[in-house]
Motif scaffolding. Structure first.
Motif, PDB file in Angstrom:
ATOM      1  N   ALA A 121      -7.900 -13.760  18.320  1.00  0.00           N
ATOM      2  CA  ALA A 121      -8.221 -14.949  18.910  1.00  0.00           C
ATOM      3  C   ALA A 121      -8.770 -15.959  17.857  1.00  0.00           C
ATOM      4  N   ALA A 122      -9.887 -15.337  17.035  1.00  0.00           N
ATOM      5  CA  ALA A 122     -10.831 -16.185  16.190  1.00  0.00           C
ATOM      6  C   ALA A 122      -9.892 -16.562  14.927  1.00  0.00           C
ATOM      7  N   GLY A 123      -8.595 -16.066  14.564  1.00  0.00           N
ATOM      8  CA  GLY A 123      -7.782 -16.453  13.585  1.00  0.00           C
ATOM      9  C   GLY A 123      -7.551 -15.436  12.675  1.00  0.00           C
ATOM     10  N   GLY A 124      -6.584 -15.442  11.968  1.00  0.00           N
ATOM     11  CA  GLY A 124      -6.421 -14.144  10.935  1.00  0.00           C
ATOM     12  C   GLY A 124      -5.365 -13.269  11.500  1.00  0.00           C
ATOM     13  N   THR A 125      -4.970 -12.176  10.828  1.00  0.00           N
ATOM     14  CA  THR A 125      -3.906 -11.295  11.268  1.00  0.00           C
ATOM     15  C   THR A 125      -4.675  -9.767  10.570  1.00  0.00           C
ATOM     16  N   VAL A 126      -4.122  -8.900  11.328  1.00  0.00           N
ATOM     17  CA  VAL A 126      -4.443  -7.498  10.569  1.00  0.00           C
ATOM     18  C   VAL A 126      -3.333  -6.825  10.887  1.00  0.00           C
ATOM     19  N   GLU A 127      -2.977  -5.938  10.007  1.00  0.00           N
ATOM     20  CA  GLU A 127      -1.977  -4.783   9.785  1.00  0.00           C
ATOM     21  C   GLU A 127      -2.199  -3.475   9.071  1.00  0.00           C
ATOM     22  N   GLY A 128      -1.622  -2.478   9.271  1.00  0.00           N
ATOM     23  CA  GLY A 128      -1.910  -1.321   8.569  1.00  0.00           C
ATOM     24  C   GLY A 128      -1.278  -1.080   7.160  1.00  0.00           C
ATOM     25  N   VAL A 129      -2.233  -0.372   6.385  1.00  0.00           N
ATOM     26  CA  VAL A 129      -1.893  -0.064   5.101  1.00  0.00           C
ATOM     27  C   VAL A 129      -1.058   1.185   5.159  1.00  0.00           C
ATOM     28  N   PHE A 130       0.154   1.193   4.344  1.00  0.00           N
ATOM     29  CA  PHE A 130       1.130   2.667   4.095  1.00  0.00           C
ATOM     30  C   PHE A 130       0.205   3.414   3.286  1.00  0.00           C
ATOM     31  N   LEU A 131      -0.026   4.543   3.831  1.00  0.00           N
ATOM     32  CA  LEU A 131      -1.024   5.517   3.123  1.00  0.00           C
ATOM     33  C   LEU A 131      -0.027   6.300   2.312  1.00  0.00           C
ATOM     34  N   ASP A 132       1.398   6.447   2.477  1.00  0.00           N
ATOM     35  CA  ASP A 132       2.177   7.200   1.637  1.00  0.00           C
ATOM     36  C   ASP A 132       3.657   6.542   1.685  1.00  0.00           C
ATOM     37  N   ALA A 133       3.870   6.082   0.622  1.00  0.00           N
ATOM     38  CA  ALA A 133       5.088   5.173   0.388  1.00  0.00           C
ATOM     39  C   ALA A 133       6.294   6.100   0.467  1.00  0.00           C
ATOM     40  N   ASN A 134       6.221   7.333   0.174  1.00  0.00           N
ATOM     41  CA  ASN A 134       7.350   8.170   0.058  1.00  0.00           C
ATOM     42  C   ASN A 134       7.654   8.866   1.463  1.00  0.00           C
ATOM     43  N   ALA A 135       6.905   8.605   2.314  1.00  0.00           N
ATOM     44  CA  ALA A 135       7.150   9.340   3.824  1.00  0.00           C
ATOM     45  C   ALA A 135       8.327   8.638   4.387  1.00  0.00           C
ATOM     46  N   ASN A 136       8.898   9.368   5.325  1.00  0.00           N
ATOM     47  CA  ASN A 136      10.096   8.773   6.049  1.00  0.00           C
ATOM     48  C   ASN A 136       9.669   8.054   7.099  1.00  0.00           C
ATOM     49  N   ARG A 137       8.298   7.940   7.252  1.00  0.00           N
ATOM     50  CA  ARG A 137       7.873   7.349   8.696  1.00  0.00           C
ATOM     51  C   ARG A 137       6.698   6.413   8.243  1.00  0.00           C
ATOM     52  N   PRO A 138       6.199   5.211   8.889  1.00  0.00           N
ATOM     53  CA  PRO A 138       5.056   4.690   8.413  1.00  0.00           C
ATOM     54  C   PRO A 138       3.703   5.391   8.568  1.00  0.00           C
ATOM     55  N   ILE A 139       3.002   5.747   7.472  1.00  0.00           N
ATOM     56  CA  ILE A 139       1.631   6.614   7.905  1.00  0.00           C
ATOM     57  C   ILE A 139       0.417   5.508   7.462  1.00  0.00           C
ATOM     58  N   GLN A 140      -0.369   5.191   8.448  1.00  0.00           N
ATOM     59  CA  GLN A 140      -1.309   4.099   8.227  1.00  0.00           C
ATOM     60  C   GLN A 140      -2.552   4.672   8.643  1.00  0.00           C
ATOM     61  N   GLY A 141      -2.637   5.866   9.436  1.00  0.00           N
ATOM     62  CA  GLY A 141      -3.641   6.717   9.691  1.00  0.00           C
ATOM     63  C   GLY A 141      -3.624   7.875  10.460  1.00  0.00           C
ATOM     64  N   PHE A 142      -4.455   8.500  10.473  1.00  0.00           N
ATOM     65  CA  PHE A 142      -4.150  10.083  11.066  1.00  0.00           C
ATOM     66  C   PHE A 142      -5.417  10.257  12.087  1.00  0.00           C
ATOM     67  N   PHE A 143      -4.966  10.775  13.333  1.00  0.00           N
ATOM     68  CA  PHE A 143      -6.019  11.363  14.248  1.00  0.00           C
ATOM     69  C   PHE A 143      -5.852  13.023  13.890  1.00  0.00           C
ATOM     70  N   LEU A 144      -7.039  13.498  13.223  1.00  0.00           N
ATOM     71  CA  LEU A 144      -6.986  14.943  12.954  1.00  0.00           C
ATOM     72  C   LEU A 144      -7.795  15.652  14.146  1.00  0.00           C
ATOM     73  N   HIS A 145      -7.234  16.671  14.741  1.00  0.00           N
ATOM     74  CA  HIS A 145      -7.887  17.456  15.808  1.00  0.00           C
ATOM     75  C   HIS A 145      -8.361  18.631  15.018  1.00  0.00           C
ATOM     76  N   LYS A 146      -7.789  19.187  14.054  1.00  0.00           N
ATOM     77  CA  LYS A 146      -8.277  20.433  13.287  1.00  0.00           C
ATOM     78  C   LYS A 146      -7.725  20.399  11.763  1.00  0.00           C
ATOM     79  N   SER A 147      -8.714  20.750  10.987  1.00  0.00           N
ATOM     80  CA  SER A 147      -8.438  21.152   9.692  1.00  0.00           C
ATOM     81  C   SER A 147      -8.994  22.359   9.010  1.00  0.00           C
TER      82      SER A 147
END
Length: 157
Positions: free
Chosen positions: A103-129
């Motif tokens: 509303a205040a102006g400007g846009t936001v978008e995700g940054v692709f973290l893995d250009a070689n992935a077959n799906r857009p990966i812009q972030g993760f929620f990791l439950h376990k590591s």
């Protein structure tokens, strides 16, 4: 006599099947990562070359999407943008940040973290590591002015 022995044998086998099936461990169930992702988080975000800053965030459900609401202590203001769950893995969720305007102006978008992935990966929620429950969100976004923000936050218990 023979038919009584057969009936007894069948009864005995049926009991064995029942006993062993009752003792069988339940199949492990996958946690509901979408519910686990909701809540309050703390951590840091990296703002381009300016350095690392504290991050206080709440993630809330909003229909089929999620609100990522960042709080700024120094100005008592907030910024909210939308997240989508793109995929589910054995340890958590793959997140996507759709392009959106503020509303205040400007846009936001995700940054692709893995250009070689077959799906857009812009972030993760990791439950376990490594077998440890961490409930962590890693997310990269870019504003229309070119600023990039890399979040690494953990859910508060």
């Amino acid at each position: 006599m023979k038919s009584l022995s057969q009936k007894t044998l069948y009864l005995f086998l049926a009991c064995l099947v029942f006993v062993f099936s009752a003792c069988k461990e339940d199949e492990p169930t996958t946690p509901d990562y979408k519910k686990l992702m909701l809540g309050n988080y703390e951590g840091t975000y990296l703002k381009g070359i300016l350095g690392e800053f504290p991050a206080i965030v709440t993630i809330e459900a909003n229909g089929s999407e999620y609100n990522f609401k960042q709080f700024f202590n120094d100005s008592d203001s907030t910024v909210t943008f939308r997240l989508r769950v793109k995929d589910e893995t054995s340890t958590g969720l793959v997140l996507e940040v759709p392009q959106q305007s503020f509303a205040a102006g400007g846009t936001v978008e995700g940054v692709f973290l893995d250009a070689n992935a077959n799906r857009p990966i812009q972030g993760f929620f990791l439950h376990k590591s490594d077998g440890q429950i961490i409930n962590e969100v890693n997310l990269a976004i870019r504003r229309s002015n070119g600023e990039r923000y890399d979040f690494r936050i953990r859910r508060l218990q």
